[in-house]
Design a protein around this motif. Structure first.
Motif, PDB file in Angstrom:
ATOM      1  N   GLU A 183      11.694  -2.866   2.222  1.00  0.00           N
ATOM      2  CA  GLU A 183      11.110  -3.448   3.446  1.00  0.00           C
ATOM      3  C   GLU A 183      10.955  -4.963   3.326  1.00  0.00           C
TER       4      GLU A 183
ATOM      5  N   ARG B 174      10.476   1.814  -1.312  1.00  0.00           N
ATOM      6  CA  ARG B 174      10.301   1.499   0.117  1.00  0.00           C
ATOM      7  C   ARG B 174       9.798   0.076   0.315  1.00  0.00           C
ATOM      8  N   GLU B 175       8.722  -0.289  -0.403  1.00  0.00           N
ATOM      9  CA  GLU B 175       8.142  -1.627  -0.195  1.00  0.00           C
ATOM     10  C   GLU B 175       9.142  -2.733  -0.572  1.00  0.00           C
TER      11      GLU B 175
ATOM     12  N   PHE C 227       0.835  -1.202   0.000  1.00  0.00           N
ATOM     13  CA  PHE C 227       0.000   0.000   0.000  1.00  0.00           C
ATOM     14  C   PHE C 227       0.871   1.254   0.000  1.00  0.00           C
TER      15      PHE C 227
END
Ligand SMILES: NC(=O)C1=CN([C@@H]2O[C@H](COP(=O)(O)OP(=O)(O)OC[C@H]3O[C@@H](n4cnc5c(N)ncnc54)[C@H](O)[C@@H]3O)[C@@H](O)[C@H]2O)C=CC1
Ligand SMILES: [Mg+2]
Ligand SMILES: [Mg+2]
Ligand SMILES: [Mg+2]
Ligand SMILES: [Zn+2]
Length: 468
Positions: free
Chosen positions: A367, A363-364, A350
C-alpha cells in the motif's frame, strides 16, 4: 595539540581505550568517576571502550563499564557491537557479562528487548480483585505511586545529563505524600495496581519468578490519575516537580529499567480516558479489577454476558518492518508526512482483523510503497504507549523493486544502500537541532533514535553480516 596532532581530550580518550584493552580496572574507574571521558566515547573507527575490552577479553572492565551504564548497542563502523566482537574472538566471560544485560551476538540469538519492553514488575494479576489486600498495599511505606496528569507523568526535575540523555526521572510518591489527593478524588478515582517489584540497579534480565510468599513483601506499584486536581496542588507536594506534558522527548528519556512500567501505566490510563462509557450500549462503566476492567452499569447489557473484550483494556497491534532488497544490499525506508527534520524510518501500519502478521507486513508495504514482499521474519516487539500500540518488528524480503509512494501517507520512500545506512547509524551524533531544523548540518537523512524499534531493526540487518 601535541606532536601527534591530538587534542588533550583525544589523548585522554586514547588512554582510556588503552586501559580498557589492558584490563586496567583501577584507571577506568578513576576516569569514570572524574567524568573526564564520556563512557560511550568512540574513536575514528567507531570503537568504544567496551569494544576494546571485549576485543581482548577483559571481562572485569566490561562489568565495570556495564555497571556504569554504558550503551551495549553501539556499533562501530564495521557494524559490530561489543557482543559481536567478543563472540568473534571467543571471549566467553565477556559474553556472559553482556548477556546479563540482554545483549548477545547474533551467533547466539536470544530474544531482543526493546526500550519500553523491559518491565521488572510481576503484575500479580490474581490480586486485582482482592480489595482489602490492595488497600493494605497502597498504604504500605514501601509502595510506589506514580502520578499522571492528563497522561503527563509527574517527574522530578533533574539536571539534564547530556552524556546519558536519560533525563526524565519519574517521581516515586508514597501514600503519605499523596493522601490529600486521594481525599480530594474520593471514590471516583482511577487507581491502577501495576504489580510488585523493585528497580534493580544492575539487573535487566527480568524479574525472578515468584517462588514463595516472600514476593508479597516486594514494593507494590500503583498509578493514580490526578487530571481533575489542579496542577499547582500536585506540584506543591514536593519541591522540584514538573509534569511531563508533551509525550516526547520525555517518554524516550526514562531510565530504561522503568520505561516499561511507565508504558504499562500510560497505556491503561489512556484507555480509561477514551473509554469512559460502555462501547456496547453507551451507559456508564465502573472501574474494576484494580483498573484492568470497566463494567457496564446497565442491567441487561450484552457486555455483561460471556466474555466481552469491550470491558478490557485494548492494545493495537502494529507491524513495523525493514524491507530488504532482493540482492540483500539495500533496505526500504520511508518518510511520514509529520516526521521531524530529515528522518526516514521503517514502514509501519496497523494490523487489520483477520490478518496474519506476515500478510499485514506484505499489505502495508505494498500500500505504502508498491513493493512486493515474500518471506517475513519476526525480530522483536515493543509496547508503545501512544496510546497503546504493540509494535511487531519484522524483517521482510522484497520480491520486486519499483517504488510507487502512497502520497496520502508518506512524503517519500527510497531504497538506501547498506553503506548509506551504516554511515548514519554508526556516524557522529546528530546536531541538536536535527529533529526540528530541516537545514541543520549533518547527514542527508537520519534514523529514529535507539529507543525506537525501527532503529533496532536497521541495526539487526546491518549486523547480519558485520565486517569482521
Ligand atoms: N517508530 C517508527 O519508526 C515508526 C512508528 N510508527 C507508528 O506505528 C503506528 C502505525 O503506523 P501508521 O503508519 O500510522 O499506520 P497505517 O499505515 O496503518 O496508517 C495509519 C492510518 O490507519 C488508520 N488506522 C487503522 N487502524 C488504526 C488504529 N487502531 N489506530 C489509529 N489509526 C488506525 C487511520 O486512518 C490512520 O490514519 C503509528 O502509531 C506510528 O506512530 C510508524 C512509522 C514509523
Ligand atoms: Mg504506515
Ligand atoms: Mg494501515
Ligand atoms: Mg499504511
Ligand atoms: Zn453496556
Amino acid at each position: 595539540m601535541d606532536a601527534d596532532g591530538l587534542t588533550p581530550q583525544k589523548q585522554f580518550q586514547e588512554h582510556f581505550f588503552t586501559c580498557a584493552s589492558r584490563g586496567d580496572v583501577k584507571t577506568i574507574e578513576d576516569v569514570l568517576q572524574q567524568g573526564t571521558v564520556k563512557i560511550d566515547a568512540t574513536n575514528d573507527h567507531g570503537w568504544t571502550a567496551l569494544m576494546f575490552a571485549a576485543r581482548t577479553g577483559q571481562d572485569k572492565v566490561v562489568r565495570l563499564l556495564l555497571d556504569h551504564g554504558c550503551d551495549t548497542t553501539v556499533m562501530n563502523k564495521s557494524c559490530q557491537t561489543a557482543a559481536d566482537i567478543a563472540a568473534f574472538w571467543n571471549h566467553t566471560a565477556v559474553l556472559t557479562e553482556l548477556e546479563k544485560k540482554g545483549q548477545t551476538s547474533d551467533s547466539q540469538p536470544q530474544n531482543f528487548c526493546n526500550y519500553f519492553g523491559y518491565n521488572p514488575l510481576d503484575r500479580y494479576a490474581h490480586k486485582r480483585k482482592d480489595e482489602q489486600w490492595l488497600e493494605e498495599k497502597l498504604r504500605d511505606q514501601s509502595t510506589v505511586i506514580l502520578l499522571f496528569h492528563d497522561l503527563g507523568l509527574v517527574v522530578t526535575k533533574g539536571e539534564k545529563l547530556a552524556a546519558q540523555s536519560r533525563a526524565t526521572q519519574p517521581c516515586h510518591f508514597t501514600f503519605k505524600d499523596t493522601s490529600a489527593l486521594f481525599e480530594e478524588l474520593g471514590t471516583e478515582k482511577i487507581l491502577l495496581f501495576l504489580g510488585l517489584g523493585r528497580l534493580q540497579p544492575d539487573k535487566t534480565d527480568g524479574p525472578s519468578p515468584p517462588t514463595s510468599d516472600k514476593e508479597e513483601h516486594l514494593p507494590a506499584w500503583f498509578a493514580l490519575d490526578v487530571t481533575s486536581i489542579s496542577q499547582e496542588k500536585i506540584l506543591s507536594i514536593k519541591e522540584g516537580l514538573e509534569i511531563a506534558s508533551s509525550p516526547f522527548p520525555g517518554l524516550f528519556q526514562l531510565p530504561e529499567k522503568e520505561a516499561g512500567i511507565v508504558a504499562q501505566a500510560r497505556s491503561l490510563l489512556a484507555w480509561h480516558q477514551r473509554y469512559k462509557f460502555c462501547p456496547t450500549c453507551g451507559s456508564a462503566a465502573a472501574v474494576e479489577e484494580a483498573g484492568y476492567k470497566r463494567r457496564c452499569q446497565k442491567e441487561g447489557c450484552p457486555s455483561l454476558k460471556g466474555v466481552h473484550n469491550t470491558s478490557y483494556p485494548r492494545t493495537d497491534p502494529v507491524v513495523i518492518m525493514l524491507i530488504v532488497s532482493q540482492d540483500g544490499k539495500k533496505c526500504l525506508l520511508g518518510r511520514g508526512k509529520r516526521f521531524p527534520g530529515r528522518m526516514y524510518s521503517c514502514l509501519a501500519g496497523f494490523m487489520e482483523p483477520g490478518e496474519t502478521i506476515e500478510d499485514a507486513v506484505r499489505r502495508e508495504v505494498y500500500e505504502e510503497s508498491g513493493v512486493r514482499v515474500g518471506r517475513v521474519q519476526y525480530h522483536s516487539s515493543q509496547p508503545f504507549p501512544l496510546p497503546a500500540s504493540l509494535m511487531i518488528g519484522c524483517l521482510g524480503y522484497a520480491t520486486s523493486e519499483t517504488i510507487s509512494v502512497d502520497k496520502e501517507e508518506l512524503e517519500d520512500a527510497q531504497w538506501f544502500t547498506r553503506q548509506q545506512v551504516a554511515e548514519v547509524q554508526t556516524g557522529a551524533p546528530l546536531p541538536t537541532d536535527a529533529l526540528t531544523n530541516p537545514r541543520a548540518e549533518g547527514p542527508s537523512f537520519f534514523l529514529p533514535p535507539a529507543q525506537a524499534i525501527a532503529h533496532q531493526l536497521v541495526k539487526a540487518w546491518l549486523r547480519m553480516s558485520p565486517n569482521l
